[in-house]
Design a protein around this motif. Sequence first.
Motif: not given
Length: 331
Positions: A122-126, A129-133, A150-158, A188-195
């Motif tokens: 769900v973290g990858s698809s939606i 972190g918000s979906a995981i939460a 969360i750690s896995v999602i963070f890795l691919f966000n970066i 994640d939203t923060s990485s969407v905004v960053a990219a």
Amino acid sequence: MIMEKRNISGILFSALIATCAYFLGKNFPVIGGPVFGILFGIILNNFKRPESFESGIKFTSKKILQFAVILLGFGLNLSEIIVVGKSSLLIILSTISTALIISFATAKILKIDSDVATLVGVGSSICGGSAIAATAPVINAKDEDIATSISVIFLFNIIAALIFPTLGVKLGMTHTGFGMWAGTAINDTSSVVAASGTWSTMFNDDTALNYATIVKLTRTLAIIPITLGLGIIKSKENVDKVSVLKSFPTFILFFLLASIFTTVLPLPAFFLSTMKFLSKFFIIMAMSAIGLNTDLKKLISQGGKAIVEGALCWIGIIFVSLAMQNLLGIW
């Protein structure tokens, strides 16, 4: 959400950690406050703390996490989402379906813990972190499982935030095309905004940034059917307690109501910005509390398979998003 006196010390401890994590997240948005919160919590978990903190830490990781998800609803204006959703819905549904199918298949093949697999899926698809939460309380996930996902999602966000703008240029994408790609293929939203922000800076045009943000918010709405579905599945696992009404996660219904209020009522900008800030801060608090209950050795031992799952989900989403855009003539 009732706050008992015995919870106060643990809540304040989590809030103190979250404050440090929040400011670091502001300075390093690609990493983000929630990840800093988990890291600080894990580090501090190696030191002895007062027993009186424990109930408050548990309260923060469960109840305040749910409250944070409710407040996220105030950041969703459904009328804006409907306008953009007309052109992005098919792509969003395709990428979400792809990630969930890959997640299910990978979990079966690699024998990944079902809760970890669900959270990474769900973290990858939606929406990361918000979906995981939102999903964790519904499936009663353990703190270690939340920290792993969360750690896995963070890795691919970066990775995404760093490479997407360059890849977009190489692929000859339009501003709208890149916004669609970032909004559907970054977790994640923060990485969407960053990219998308990097792209907009490169071309001195905010089209990609604005489009990516709204597409990402549209993806966030998938939290509602996914969590409701998981709630029903979870209740059916306990045959004696099957009830459609009881399986509905109440906090998700409040999340939907908050988004409806935002859409229908002329709420003050100050109120909306305050709710947005509180939702982010409460998520960081909850992640800090989760870190305080996470065993680092256990996190490392079960992280390898989850990373493989996350990688496969992410790669699948990237290619499906590009293929659907090409098919629909957006890219």
